[in-house]
Design a protein around this motif. Structure first.
Motif, PDB file in Angstrom:
ATOM      1  N   GLY A  70     -11.181 -46.812 -48.825  1.00  0.00           N
ATOM      2  CA  GLY A  70     -11.947 -46.181 -47.746  1.00  0.00           C
ATOM      3  C   GLY A  70     -12.027 -44.665 -47.840  1.00  0.00           C
ATOM      4  N   SER A  71     -10.946 -44.019 -48.253  1.00  0.00           N
ATOM      5  CA  SER A  71     -10.925 -42.548 -48.238  1.00  0.00           C
ATOM      6  C   SER A  71     -11.742 -41.927 -49.372  1.00  0.00           C
ATOM      7  N   VAL A  72     -12.130 -42.734 -50.365  1.00  0.00           N
ATOM      8  CA  VAL A  72     -12.944 -42.189 -51.473  1.00  0.00           C
ATOM      9  C   VAL A  72     -14.340 -42.817 -51.477  1.00  0.00           C
ATOM     10  N   THR A  73     -14.672 -43.499 -50.374  1.00  0.00           N
ATOM     11  CA  THR A  73     -15.961 -44.206 -50.300  1.00  0.00           C
ATOM     12  C   THR A  73     -16.814 -43.634 -49.181  1.00  0.00           C
ATOM     13  N   ILE A  74     -18.076 -43.437 -49.475  1.00  0.00           N
ATOM     14  CA  ILE A  74     -18.983 -42.850 -48.490  1.00  0.00           C
ATOM     15  C   ILE A  74     -19.232 -43.852 -47.351  1.00  0.00           C
ATOM     16  N   ASP A  75     -19.289 -43.341 -46.117  1.00  0.00           N
ATOM     17  CA  ASP A  75     -19.500 -44.243 -44.977  1.00  0.00           C
ATOM     18  C   ASP A  75     -20.983 -44.597 -44.853  1.00  0.00           C
ATOM     19  N   VAL A  85      -9.465 -56.413 -43.904  1.00  0.00           N
ATOM     20  CA  VAL A  85      -9.663 -56.451 -45.358  1.00  0.00           C
ATOM     21  C   VAL A  85      -9.790 -55.016 -45.890  1.00  0.00           C
ATOM     22  N   PRO A  86      -9.023 -54.655 -46.910  1.00  0.00           N
ATOM     23  CA  PRO A  86      -9.153 -53.297 -47.454  1.00  0.00           C
ATOM     24  C   PRO A  86     -10.547 -53.044 -48.029  1.00  0.00           C
ATOM     25  N   CYS A  87     -10.989 -51.799 -47.956  1.00  0.00           N
ATOM     26  CA  CYS A  87     -12.308 -51.418 -48.502  1.00  0.00           C
ATOM     27  C   CYS A  87     -12.260 -51.463 -50.031  1.00  0.00           C
ATOM     28  N   THR A  88     -13.281 -52.061 -50.632  1.00  0.00           N
ATOM     29  CA  THR A  88     -13.356 -52.095 -52.104  1.00  0.00           C
ATOM     30  C   THR A  88     -14.350 -51.073 -52.648  1.00  0.00           C
TER      31      THR A  88
END
Ligand code: SF4
Ligand code: SF4
Ligand code: SF4
Length: 314
Positions: A214-219, A230-233
């Protein structure tokens, strides 16, 4: 502004981005009242490319057909939007760049372990290009709408913006901005696989030793995965910070954050992410912004892991 004409095209993809139009539910009526969809592989039987104001292109460039279709969309549309993570970054098909087209054909046809082996088709199939690449390696792209598929809210916002003659809003924050889990320091000392144990629903996955991107993925999604256990992939692709800053990378950013939140050693986290690089980099691997960073080593990490796998007889 009068009625906005729209063409859509899908290149190499799973069709999920086109199905996302239906996900607009009743809002699709607002869109349909303002736009005229002329060409759309799931809605119309139009094979040519009429002139249009807006072109939505989903999918990666994987074969010769994709290249030609992308060029036709550019010629016929005033504004082209790269629609979905496959068009923007190459998407999951980018994992094919770890192998040559010949290796892929052999694995899929000649040595397929689940069907009767057969020679690869030689007619009526567009030849594979040597690499999977994002749409903007072939044509100029005016706007980017990542997501796998893009969330209906952002699809609606993008189409509304174009109907109203303004630029669509861009996402600047990471998935964490919409996630309600708390990042807090813990005594957790071991990395966990996503299927191990029952995660605390209030606490950030990283604080619990689970890998969450999540912290390296654009919202582009409003954080549905961490909100539902579920963790963000990372399906919407990396944040601009990771993409544009040469010394930042998915594995180092996650390792830095998780090692500060837990007692797990930073290098152990880095190694774990390298071992599963095919998953963690799968959405963005085909973009040069990731492929030319320190992650040019992705191929080696994956080859090492696959060699270990074979050696272990797994
Ligand atoms: S971005 Fe995701 S949903 Fe859209 S075509 Fe690619 S894989 Fe399918
Ligand atoms: S890393 Fe994952 S779980 Fe933690 S705050 Fe970000 S999105 Fe939520
Ligand atoms: S939370 Fe992550 S994996 Fe889930 S939809 Fe959003 S970007 Fe994709």
């Amino acid at each position: 502004m009068g009625e906005v004409t729209v063409n859509t095209e899908w290149l190499s993809d799973c069709s999920g981005c086109h199905v996302a139009i239906v996900d607009l539910h009743e809002k699709i009526l607002n869109v349909l009242a303002a736009v005229k969809i002329q060409r759309c592989p799931v809605l119309t039987d139009v094979k040519d490319y009429p002139k249009a104001r807006v072109g939505l292109v989903s999918g990666a460039i994987r074969n010769v057909h994709d290249r030609e279709a992308a060029l036709k969309m550019r010629e016929s549309c005033d504004i082209v939007i790269a629609w979905g993570s496959c068009a923007v970054f190459g998407g999951p098909a980018g994992a094919g760049n770890i192998h040559t087209p010949e290796e892929i054909a052999t694995a899929v046809y000649l040595e397929n372990k689940t069907t009767t082996p057969a020679p690869p088709p030689s007619r009526q199939v567009s030849p594979l290009e040597s690499k999977v690449t994002p749409l903007d390696t072939v044509i100029y792209v005016d706007f980017y709408l990542p997501g796998c598929p893009p969330h209906p809210l952002f699809v609606f916002e993008a189409l509304s913006a174009l109907v109203e003659g303004r630029e669509p809003e861009t996402a600047k924050r990471s998935v964490c901005a919409k996630c309600k889990r708390k990042m807090e320091k813990t005594e957790v000392a071991e990395l966990k696989s996503n299927f191990e144990g029952i995660p605390d629903p209030e606490r950030c996955f990283l604080s619990q030793g689970y890998t969450c991107l999540g912290s390296v993925t654009i919202d582009r999604c409003l954080a549905p995965c961490p909100s539902n256990g579920v963790p963000c992939t990372g399906c919407a692709g990396a944040t601009m910070q990771v993409l544009t800053e040469p010394n930042r990378d998915i594995r180092t950013e996650i390792a830095e954050r998780m090692s500060r939140l837990t007692r797990i050693d930073r290098e152990e986290i880095v190694r774990s992410l390298e071992r599963s690089a095919k998953s963690h980099y799968s959405y963005t691997m085909a973009t040069s912004m990731i492929g030319e960073k320190p992650t040019f080593l992705i191929k080696r990490w994956i080859e090492d892991e696959e060699a270990d796998y074979e050696a272990g007889g797994r």
